[in-house]
Design a protein around this motif. Structure first.
Motif, PDB file in Angstrom:
ATOM      1  N   MET A   1       0.843  -1.173   0.000  1.00 10.74           N
ATOM      2  CA  MET A   1       0.000   0.000   0.000  1.00 10.74           C
ATOM      3  C   MET A   1       0.887   1.234   0.000  1.00 10.74           C
ATOM      4  O   MET A   1       1.895   1.283   0.696  1.00 10.74           O
ATOM      5  N   ARG A   2       0.506   2.196  -0.796  1.00  6.66           N
ATOM      6  CA  ARG A   2       1.243   3.460  -0.798  1.00  6.66           C
ATOM      7  C   ARG A   2       1.015   4.179   0.536  1.00  6.66           C
ATOM      8  O   ARG A   2      -0.115   4.268   1.014  1.00  6.66           O
ATOM      9  N   PRO A   3       2.070   4.710   1.125  1.00 11.28           N
ATOM     10  CA  PRO A   3       1.909   5.378   2.417  1.00 11.28           C
ATOM     11  C   PRO A   3       1.225   6.741   2.323  1.00 11.28           C
ATOM     12  O   PRO A   3       0.768   7.269   3.329  1.00 11.28           O
ATOM     13  N   ASP A   4       1.121   7.305   1.134  1.00 11.48           N
ATOM     14  CA  ASP A   4       0.566   8.657   0.986  1.00 11.48           C
ATOM     15  C   ASP A   4      -0.884   8.661   0.491  1.00 11.48           C
ATOM     16  O   ASP A   4      -1.360   9.658  -0.028  1.00 11.48           O
ATOM     17  N   ARG A   5      -1.602   7.548   0.694  1.00  6.15           N
ATOM     18  CA  ARG A   5      -3.003   7.491   0.243  1.00  6.15           C
ATOM     19  C   ARG A   5      -3.862   8.462   1.045  1.00  6.15           C
ATOM     20  O   ARG A   5      -3.695   8.615   2.247  1.00  6.15           O
ATOM     21  N   PHE A   6      -4.782   9.129   0.350  1.00  9.35           N
ATOM     22  CA  PHE A   6      -5.694  10.072   0.991  1.00  9.35           C
ATOM     23  C   PHE A   6      -6.916   9.338   1.526  1.00  9.35           C
ATOM     24  O   PHE A   6      -7.368   8.364   0.943  1.00  9.35           O
ATOM     25  N   ARG A   7      -7.467   9.862   2.605  1.00  6.70           N
ATOM     26  CA  ARG A   7      -8.721   9.332   3.127  1.00  6.70           C
ATOM     27  C   ARG A   7      -9.871   9.828   2.256  1.00  6.70           C
ATOM     28  O   ARG A   7      -9.795  10.912   1.680  1.00  6.70           O
TER      29      ARG A   7
ATOM     30  N   PRO B   1     -16.103   8.374  -7.698  1.00 11.23           N
ATOM     31  CA  PRO B   1     -15.293   7.552  -8.615  1.00 11.23           C
ATOM     32  C   PRO B   1     -13.804   7.888  -8.521  1.00 11.23           C
ATOM     33  O   PRO B   1     -12.965   6.989  -8.594  1.00 11.23           O
ATOM     34  N   GLY B   2     -13.464   9.157  -8.327  1.00 12.48           N
ATOM     35  CA  GLY B   2     -12.058   9.545  -8.198  1.00 12.48           C
ATOM     36  C   GLY B   2     -11.415   8.972  -6.948  1.00 12.48           C
ATOM     37  O   GLY B   2     -10.252   8.548  -6.975  1.00 12.48           O
ATOM     38  N   GLU B   3     -12.166   8.971  -5.838  1.00 14.63           N
ATOM     39  CA  GLU B   3     -11.641   8.403  -4.594  1.00 14.63           C
ATOM     40  C   GLU B   3     -11.411   6.900  -4.745  1.00 14.63           C
ATOM     41  O   GLU B   3     -10.374   6.371  -4.319  1.00 14.63           O
ATOM     42  N   ILE B   4     -12.355   6.222  -5.374  1.00 12.47           N
ATOM     43  CA  ILE B   4     -12.224   4.773  -5.578  1.00 12.47           C
ATOM     44  C   ILE B   4     -11.028   4.477  -6.475  1.00 12.47           C
ATOM     45  O   ILE B   4     -10.222   3.584  -6.191  1.00 12.47           O
ATOM     46  N   LYS B   5     -10.878   5.231  -7.546  1.00 12.26           N
ATOM     47  CA  LYS B   5      -9.744   5.028  -8.466  1.00 12.26           C
ATOM     48  C   LYS B   5      -8.423   5.239  -7.744  1.00 12.26           C
ATOM     49  O   LYS B   5      -7.513   4.412  -7.837  1.00 12.26           O
ATOM     50  N   ALA B   6      -8.295   6.336  -7.004  1.00 16.27           N
ATOM     51  CA  ALA B   6      -7.049   6.620  -6.283  1.00 16.27           C
ATOM     52  C   ALA B   6      -6.776   5.559  -5.224  1.00 16.27           C
ATOM     53  O   ALA B   6      -5.631   5.144  -5.022  1.00 16.27           O
ATOM     54  N   GLY B   7      -7.836   5.120  -4.527  1.00 14.51           N
ATOM     55  CA  GLY B   7      -7.661   4.092  -3.514  1.00 14.51           C
ATOM     56  C   GLY B   7      -7.189   2.774  -4.103  1.00 14.51           C
ATOM     57  O   GLY B   7      -6.301   2.116  -3.557  1.00 14.51           O
ATOM     58  N   PHE B   8      -7.753   2.379  -5.232  1.00 16.02           N
ATOM     59  CA  PHE B   8      -7.354   1.136  -5.873  1.00 16.02           C
ATOM     60  C   PHE B   8      -5.937   1.229  -6.408  1.00 16.02           C
ATOM     61  O   PHE B   8      -5.148   0.295  -6.275  1.00 16.02           O
ATOM     62  N   GLU B   9      -5.580   2.350  -7.014  1.00 18.79           N
ATOM     63  CA  GLU B   9      -4.243   2.498  -7.598  1.00 18.79           C
ATOM     64  C   GLU B   9      -3.143   2.462  -6.542  1.00 18.79           C
ATOM     65  O   GLU B   9      -2.010   2.134  -6.842  1.00 18.79           O
ATOM     66  N   GLY B  10      -3.469   2.809  -5.312  1.00 23.16           N
ATOM     67  CA  GLY B  10      -2.449   2.848  -4.271  1.00 23.16           C
ATOM     68  C   GLY B  10      -2.441   1.637  -3.360  1.00 23.16           C
ATOM     69  O   GLY B  10      -1.837   1.671  -2.294  1.00 23.16           O
ATOM     70  N   TYR B  11      -3.109   0.542  -3.770  1.00 22.11           N
ATOM     71  CA  TYR B  11      -3.262  -0.587  -2.852  1.00 22.11           C
ATOM     72  C   TYR B  11      -3.302  -1.905  -3.618  1.00 22.11           C
ATOM     73  O   TYR B  11      -3.911  -1.999  -4.677  1.00 22.11           O
ATOM     74  N   LEU B  12      -2.662  -2.912  -3.065  1.00 22.30           N
ATOM     75  CA  LEU B  12      -2.743  -4.262  -3.615  1.00 22.30           C
ATOM     76  C   LEU B  12      -2.803  -5.228  -2.438  1.00 22.30           C
ATOM     77  O   LEU B  12      -2.010  -5.128  -1.499  1.00 22.30           O
TER      78      LEU B  12
ATOM     79  N   SER C   1      -7.962 -11.548  -4.491  1.00 25.48           N
ATOM     80  CA  SER C   1      -7.001 -10.483  -4.764  1.00 25.48           C
ATOM     81  C   SER C   1      -7.727  -9.220  -5.212  1.00 25.48           C
ATOM     82  O   SER C   1      -8.744  -9.300  -5.907  1.00 25.48           O
ATOM     83  N   SER C   2      -7.178  -8.067  -4.811  1.00 19.86           N
ATOM     84  CA  SER C   2      -7.725  -6.807  -5.321  1.00 19.86           C
ATOM     85  C   SER C   2      -7.413  -6.663  -6.816  1.00 19.86           C
ATOM     86  O   SER C   2      -8.035  -5.867  -7.497  1.00 19.86           O
ATOM     87  N   PHE C   3      -6.452  -7.435  -7.324  1.00 17.64           N
ATOM     88  CA  PHE C   3      -6.174  -7.519  -8.764  1.00 17.64           C
ATOM     89  C   PHE C   3      -6.686  -8.884  -9.225  1.00 17.64           C
ATOM     90  O   PHE C   3      -6.008  -9.900  -9.046  1.00 17.64           O
ATOM     91  N   PRO C   4      -7.898  -8.949  -9.775  1.00 19.36           N
ATOM     92  CA  PRO C   4      -8.541 -10.240 -10.075  1.00 19.36           C
ATOM     93  C   PRO C   4      -7.723 -11.168 -10.970  1.00 19.36           C
ATOM     94  O   PRO C   4      -7.874 -12.383 -10.881  1.00 19.36           O
TER      95      PRO C   4
END
Length: 96
Positions: free
Chosen positions: A1-7, A18-29, A51-54
């Motif tokens: 997980m990226r340490p700089d993810r926004f809440r 949709p932007g929050e979901i996209k940013a959250g997914f891009e910063g996490y596996l 997996s978060s990456f199906p």
């Protein structure tokens, strides 16, 4: 997980933009499943069942491992990410 993810602005996933979901997914596996260790070859095989990456579900994910003092380091084989070849590392440290 990226340490700089926004809440997310709101404390309810169903209300996320949709932007929050996209940013959250891009910063996490994340994934979970079974593992097999090949000590002779010094690698571990992760077999994700979820997996978060199906695309990883029901595949073998090989990682080289190394023990040094109280740390376990796992490294991916070289992977291409947005045109650049990278090796990703995960370090686990045993607390004493």
């Amino acid at each position: 997980m990226r340490p700089d993810r926004f809440r997310f602005a709101l404390n309810n996933l169903a209300d996320a933009t949709p932007g929050e979901i996209k940013a959250g997914f891009e910063g996490y596996l994340a994934y979970c499943g079974s593992d097999e260790v090949d000590e002779a070859q010094r690698f571990i095989i992760h077999r994700p069942e979820l997996s978060s990456f199906p695309n990883w579900v029901e595949t073998d994910q090989n990682r080289c491992f190394e023990f040094t003092e109280n740390r376990l380091t796992l490294k991916t084989p070289p992977v291409t990410v947005m045109g650049a070849v990278e090796v990703h590392s995960l370090i686990w440290e045993r607390l004493q």
